[in-house]
Write an enzyme that holds these catalytic residues in place. Structure first.
Site, PDB file in Angstrom:
ATOM      1  CB  SER A 145     -74.995  12.938  38.944  1.00  0.00           C
ATOM      2  OG  SER A 145     -73.884  12.214  39.424  1.00  0.00           O
TER       3      SER A 145
ATOM      4  CE1 TYR B 250     -76.382   8.539  35.570  1.00  0.00           C
ATOM      5  CE2 TYR B 250     -74.348   9.444  36.485  1.00  0.00           C
ATOM      6  CZ  TYR B 250     -75.679   9.078  36.642  1.00  0.00           C
ATOM      7  OH  TYR B 250     -76.304   9.266  37.853  1.00  0.00           O
TER       8      TYR B 250
END
Ligand code: NAP
Length: 262
Positions: A153, A166
Site C-alpha cells: 500500500s 496496517y
C-alpha cells in the site's frame, strides 16, 4: 484435439490454460482481478473465508470465460493454505501468477488496553502473505517461471497514527517482496510489490476521511495486472500518489502529521 507447438525443443500445449491464484477474491480488488483474468480465459483459484461470496464471484467468472476452483479458507491457517495450493498446482494448466492480496485494515485501538486489533491486522497482512507465497516457491523454481504479486500500500511509506499496524504490515510485506524478488530472479520468478492509493472496495467503503484520487476497482486491476505482467519490482499508483503523496509521507516533518492526525 490439443495443438502441440514445438519451440526450441520444448513442447508447449497451446490449449493448456494459464492459472492464477488470488487470495481475498471475495470482494474488492481480488474480486475484480478474478473478473479480469476470467476475461482472458484463465483458470482461477479463488481464496477467501466467505464461501457464498466466492461462489457468486466464481459464477460471474465462468460467465466471463474463466474456469474456477474455490478454496474457502482463512489465510492465517498455514496448513489449509498449503493443502489448497498443492491441490491448485496439481490441476491442469501452467502456473502464471499468484496474488497475495487478502488483507484487513482497522484502527490500532490505542486506548483499548489490548493488542488484539493490532495483532490481527499484522497477522493477516503479513502471515497471510507468507502462507500464500511460500508453498508455491518450490513449484515455481521447478518450472523456472512465475509472477508473484504482493499487495502492499501507499500507506507502507509512513507509520500512520492510529493505523500503525496496517502501515507497518504493508511496509513489512513490501520489504519481504523486495527480498524475494532478489533471491528468486535467477529462477525466472518475478515478485511485484503493488502499492495502491485509495481504491473502491469493502475496505474503503466505510472510510469517513477524504480519499484523494479514489480509483474505480476495475480501473485499478488493469493497472495492477499490467505492472505484474511487466514484472515490475514495485508499483505505486495512481501517479499522483507516487510523485506527490509518497515523497510527502517520507520527507514531511512530524509536526505536519501531528497537525492532521495522520
Ligand atoms: N482499497 C484500497 O484503497 C487499498 C489500498 C491499498 C492496499 N489495499 C490492499 O488491497 C488488498 C485487498 O483489499 P480491498 O481493498 O479489496 O478490500 P476488501 O474488499 O475488504 O477485500 C479484502 C479481502 O481479503 C479477504 N480476507 C480478509 N481476511 C482474510 C483471511 N483471514 N483469510 C482469507 N481472506 C481474508 C476478504 O475476504 P473474506 O472476508 O471473505 O475472508 C476479502 O476478499 C488488501 O491487502 C488491502 O490492504 C487496498
Amino acid at each position: 484435439m490439443n495443438a502441440l507447438v514445438l519451440l526450441n525443443g520444448f513442447s508447449l500445449n497451446s490449449d493448456m490454460k494459464k492459472k492464477v491464484f488470488i487470495t481475498g477474491a471475495s470482494s474488492g480488488i481480488g474480486e475484480y482481478l478474478a473478473y479480469a483474468y476470467a476475461k482472458r480465459g484463465y483458470f482461477i483459484g479463488l481464496v477467501a473465508r466467505r464461501r457464498d461470496r466466492l461462489e457468486k464471484v466464481g459464477t460471474h467468472c465462468s460467465e466471463l470465460g474463466g474456469q474456477i476452483k474455490i478454496y474457502a479458507i482463512d489465510v492465517l491457517k498455514g496448513d489449509d493454505c498449503k493443502t489448497a495450493i498443492d491441490n491448485f498446482i496439481s490441476l491442469p494448466g501452467d502456473m502464471d501468477s499468484i496474488y497475495a492480496n487478502a488483507g484487513v485494515g482497522s484502527p490500532d485501538g490505542l486506548s483499548s488496553g489490548s493488542a488484539e486489533n493490532m495483532n490481527h491486522v499484522l497477522s493477516v497482512n503479513i502471515l497471510g502473505v507468507t502462507n500464500t507465497v511460500m508453498p508455491f516457491i518450490p513449484h515455481l523454481k521447478e518450472i523456472q517461471d512465475g509472477k508473484i504479486a504482493v499487495i502492499s500500500s501507499v500507506a507502507s511509506f509512513r507509520g500512520l497514527a492510529h493505523h500503525a499496524a496496517y502501515s507497518g504490515s504493508k511496509a513489512a510485506v513490501r520489504n519481504i517482496s523486495q527480498g524475494w524478488s532478489t533471491a528468486l530472479y535467477k529462477h525466472g520468478i518475478s515478485v511485484t510489490a503493488v502499492c495502491p492509493g485509495f481504491i473502491k472496495s469493502e475496505m474503503t467503503g466505510d472510510n469517513e476521511f477524504p480519499m484523494p484520487f479514489l480509483m474505480e476497482t476495475h480501473v485499478a486491476v488493469q493497472k495492477i495486472i499490467r505492472a505484474v505482467d511487466r514484472r515490475k519490482k514495485v508499483f505505486i499508483f495512481p501517479w499522483q500518489m507516487k510523485y506527490f503523496m509518497v515523497p510527502l509521507m517520507k520527507w514531511a516533518p512530524d509536526w505536519m502529521f501531528r497537525k492532521v492526525g495522520m
